[in-house]
Design a protein around this motif. Structure first.
Motif, PDB file in Angstrom:
ATOM      1  N   PRO A 261       0.805  -1.225   0.000  1.00 46.64           N
ATOM      2  CA  PRO A 261       0.000   0.000   0.000  1.00 46.64           C
ATOM      3  C   PRO A 261       0.834   1.269   0.000  1.00 46.64           C
ATOM      4  CG  PRO A 261      -0.012  -0.997   2.173  1.00 46.64           C
ATOM      5  CD  PRO A 261       0.679  -1.966   1.268  1.00 46.64           C
ATOM      6  N   CYS A 262       2.132   1.140   0.289  1.00 49.39           N
ATOM      7  CA  CYS A 262       3.008   2.315   0.320  1.00 49.39           C
ATOM      8  C   CYS A 262       4.440   1.847   0.081  1.00 49.39           C
ATOM      9  CB  CYS A 262       2.882   3.037   1.660  1.00 49.39           C
ATOM     10  SG  CYS A 262       3.752   4.608   1.730  1.00 49.39           S
ATOM     11  N   PHE A 263       4.992   2.158  -1.092  1.00 46.60           N
ATOM     12  CA  PHE A 263       6.300   1.644  -1.477  1.00 46.60           C
ATOM     13  C   PHE A 263       7.437   2.314  -0.716  1.00 46.60           C
ATOM     14  CE2 PHE A 263      10.025   1.567  -4.351  1.00 46.60           C
ATOM     15  CZ  PHE A 263      10.167   0.194  -4.479  1.00 46.60           C
TER      16      PHE A 263
ATOM     17  N   LEU B 192       4.585   4.870  -8.564  1.00 48.42           N
ATOM     18  CA  LEU B 192       4.844   3.926  -7.480  1.00 48.42           C
ATOM     19  C   LEU B 192       5.329   4.649  -6.226  1.00 48.42           C
ATOM     20  CD1 LEU B 192       5.086   0.920  -6.643  1.00 48.42           C
ATOM     21  CD2 LEU B 192       7.432   0.975  -7.503  1.00 48.42           C
ATOM     22  N   HIS B 193       6.239   5.591  -6.400  1.00 47.42           N
ATOM     23  CA  HIS B 193       6.833   6.297  -5.262  1.00 47.42           C
ATOM     24  C   HIS B 193       5.828   7.226  -4.578  1.00 47.42           C
ATOM     25  CE1 HIS B 193      11.176   5.776  -6.973  1.00 47.42           C
ATOM     26  NE2 HIS B 193      10.606   4.648  -6.620  1.00 47.42           N
ATOM     27  N   GLN B 194       4.923   7.801  -5.340  1.00 43.16           N
ATOM     28  CA  GLN B 194       4.005   8.792  -4.794  1.00 43.16           C
ATOM     29  C   GLN B 194       2.692   8.206  -4.286  1.00 43.16           C
ATOM     30  OE1 GLN B 194       3.612  11.623  -8.006  1.00 43.16           O
ATOM     31  NE2 GLN B 194       5.775  12.211  -7.920  1.00 43.16           N
ATOM     32  N   SER B 195       2.426   6.956  -4.591  1.00 40.58           N
ATOM     33  CA  SER B 195       1.154   6.344  -4.178  1.00 40.58           C
ATOM     34  C   SER B 195       1.227   5.893  -2.723  1.00 40.58           C
ATOM     35  CB  SER B 195       0.829   5.143  -5.078  1.00 40.58           C
ATOM     36  OG  SER B 195       0.619   5.549  -6.406  1.00 40.58           O
ATOM     37  N   ASP B 196       0.273   6.348  -1.956  1.00 41.62           N
ATOM     38  CA  ASP B 196       0.182   5.992  -0.534  1.00 41.62           C
ATOM     39  C   ASP B 196      -1.290   5.730  -0.217  1.00 41.62           C
ATOM     40  OD1 ASP B 196       0.098   5.759   2.191  1.00 41.62           O
ATOM     41  OD2 ASP B 196       1.154   7.625   2.621  1.00 41.62           O
ATOM     42  N   PHE B 197      -1.625   4.452  -0.032  1.00 38.21           N
ATOM     43  CA  PHE B 197      -3.013   4.077   0.219  1.00 38.21           C
ATOM     44  C   PHE B 197      -3.297   3.848   1.702  1.00 38.21           C
ATOM     45  CE2 PHE B 197      -1.976   2.907  -4.110  1.00 38.21           C
ATOM     46  CZ  PHE B 197      -3.046   3.463  -4.803  1.00 38.21           C
ATOM     47  N   LEU B 198      -2.318   4.127   2.534  1.00 33.78           N
ATOM     48  CA  LEU B 198      -2.498   3.912   3.967  1.00 33.78           C
ATOM     49  C   LEU B 198      -3.503   4.891   4.560  1.00 33.78           C
ATOM     50  CD1 LEU B 198       1.235   3.388   4.958  1.00 33.78           C
ATOM     51  CD2 LEU B 198      -0.535   1.624   4.816  1.00 33.78           C
ATOM     52  N   HIS B 199      -3.659   6.031   3.929  1.00 28.15           N
ATOM     53  CA  HIS B 199      -4.533   7.058   4.480  1.00 28.15           C
ATOM     54  C   HIS B 199      -5.742   7.320   3.584  1.00 28.15           C
ATOM     55  CE1 HIS B 199      -0.384   7.835   5.969  1.00 28.15           C
ATOM     56  NE2 HIS B 199      -1.024   7.839   7.121  1.00 28.15           N
ATOM     57  N   LYS B 200      -6.047   6.366   2.703  1.00 29.74           N
ATOM     58  CA  LYS B 200      -7.226   6.466   1.862  1.00 29.74           C
ATOM     59  C   LYS B 200      -8.439   5.873   2.590  1.00 29.74           C
ATOM     60  CE  LYS B 200      -5.079   8.017  -1.852  1.00 29.74           C
ATOM     61  NZ  LYS B 200      -5.349   9.335  -2.472  1.00 29.74           N
ATOM     62  N   GLU B 201      -9.615   6.127   2.019  1.00 27.89           N
ATOM     63  CA  GLU B 201     -10.830   5.544   2.585  1.00 27.89           C
ATOM     64  C   GLU B 201     -10.758   4.021   2.505  1.00 27.89           C
ATOM     65  OE1 GLU B 201     -13.632   6.770   4.103  1.00 27.89           O
ATOM     66  OE2 GLU B 201     -12.430   8.589   4.256  1.00 27.89           O
TER      67      GLU B 201
ATOM     68  N   GLU C 207      -1.047  -4.472   9.798  1.00 23.78           N
ATOM     69  CA  GLU C 207      -0.667  -3.227   9.141  1.00 23.78           C
ATOM     70  C   GLU C 207      -1.575  -2.871   7.969  1.00 23.78           C
ATOM     71  OE1 GLU C 207       1.874  -5.440  10.018  1.00 23.78           O
ATOM     72  OE2 GLU C 207       2.414  -4.205  11.727  1.00 23.78           O
ATOM     73  N   LEU C 208      -2.359  -3.835   7.505  1.00 24.23           N
ATOM     74  CA  LEU C 208      -3.182  -3.606   6.320  1.00 24.23           C
ATOM     75  C   LEU C 208      -4.653  -3.351   6.625  1.00 24.23           C
ATOM     76  CD1 LEU C 208      -1.750  -6.405   4.016  1.00 24.23           C
ATOM     77  CD2 LEU C 208      -1.363  -3.962   3.803  1.00 24.23           C
ATOM     78  N   THR C 209      -5.091  -3.658   7.819  1.00 27.64           N
ATOM     79  CA  THR C 209      -6.524  -3.626   8.111  1.00 27.64           C
ATOM     80  C   THR C 209      -7.125  -2.227   8.101  1.00 27.64           C
ATOM     81  OG1 THR C 209      -5.954  -3.670  10.475  1.00 27.64           O
ATOM     82  CG2 THR C 209      -6.582  -5.762   9.448  1.00 27.64           C
ATOM     83  N   LYS C 210      -6.296  -1.207   8.238  1.00 21.80           N
ATOM     84  CA  LYS C 210      -6.840   0.147   8.261  1.00 21.80           C
ATOM     85  C   LYS C 210      -7.494   0.502   6.932  1.00 21.80           C
ATOM     86  CE  LYS C 210      -5.682   4.962   9.225  1.00 21.80           C
ATOM     87  NZ  LYS C 210      -4.624   5.923   9.619  1.00 21.80           N
ATOM     88  N   ASN C 211      -6.800   0.238   5.828  1.00 20.91           N
ATOM     89  CA  ASN C 211      -7.358   0.598   4.528  1.00 20.91           C
ATOM     90  C   ASN C 211      -7.869  -0.612   3.756  1.00 20.91           C
ATOM     91  OD1 ASN C 211      -4.768  -0.451   3.872  1.00 20.91           O
ATOM     92  ND2 ASN C 211      -4.852   0.596   1.903  1.00 20.91           N
TER      93      ASN C 211
END
Length: 199
Positions: free
Chosen positions: A49-51, A124-133, A157-161
């Motif tokens: 979710p975040c490289f 890839l470097h800019q994608s961060d899905f940890l803070h997405k809905e 670590e993955l259950t948030k998103n």
């Protein structure tokens, strides 16, 4: 990326299972953020979710390494491209047969346009899905225990998103599970297809 996601949306049937490897996993995550109800399940092969490491996520690569690789790709694209696949092979056990397979595959195609590679790398470097809905969708994350690009993480670590996630760790596998553990990857995918067909 939005245009490509919209293109995929037009091609895929409702309830499809999407499988993405590495950058393909990042594309899959962009897809389900944009169209959360289109797919039935997602399989992430060597995805994250975040490289790049952040304050709350230390399972990727450092920003310094990510930036250095991008600079190398800009100044020495062909050498960097070849070295990248050599590094991938060295993560596998044993590395030599994997490198042979990779060289055979790469010999069939021309190297992608360097500008396109750099744009893909930036995505890839800019994608961060940890803070997405959060996306309410079954997802399986398949990672190799020897993957130096993506450190082993757990479901916690993955259950948030991704609340409905499971993580499968493949021993003695690096960043190329479809080459070094094809039977196991096939079993995972078939299991998901069978599960979807019985719903």
């Amino acid at each position: 990326i939005d245009q490509f996601i919209d293109f995929l949306m037009r091609q895929l049937p409702d309830g499809a299972i999407m499988i993405g490897w590495s950058l393909g996993s990042t594309v899959a995550q962009h897809f389900i953020q944009r169209y959360p109800n289109k797919l039935s399940q997602v399989v992430h092969l060597s995805g994250t979710p975040c490289f790049v490491n952040t304050a709350g996520w230390q399972y990727g690569v450092s920003a310094a390494i990510a930036n250095a690789f991008e600079q190398q790709l800009q100044t020495q694209p062909e050498a960097t491209w070849q070295n990248y696949f050599s590094e991938l092979a060295l993560m596998e056990t044993p590395p030599r047969p994997v490198l042979k397979k990779l060289k055979k595959l790469l010999s069939r195609y021309q190297m992608p346009n360097p500008d396109s590679l750099i744009q893909a790398l930036k995505l890839l470097h800019q994608s961060d899905f940890l803070h997405k809905e959060p996306v309410d969708l079954p997802q399986v994350w398949v990672i190799g225990s020897q993957d130096r690009m993506i450190q082993a993480y757990s479901k916690i670590e993955l259950t948030k998103n991704s609340p409905d996630s499971s993580v499968i760790l493949l021993e003695e596998v690096g960043h190329l599970p479809m080459l070094t553990a094809p039977e196991l990857v096939s079993e995972i995918v078939i299991s998901m297809i069978d599960g979807a067909s019985h719903k």
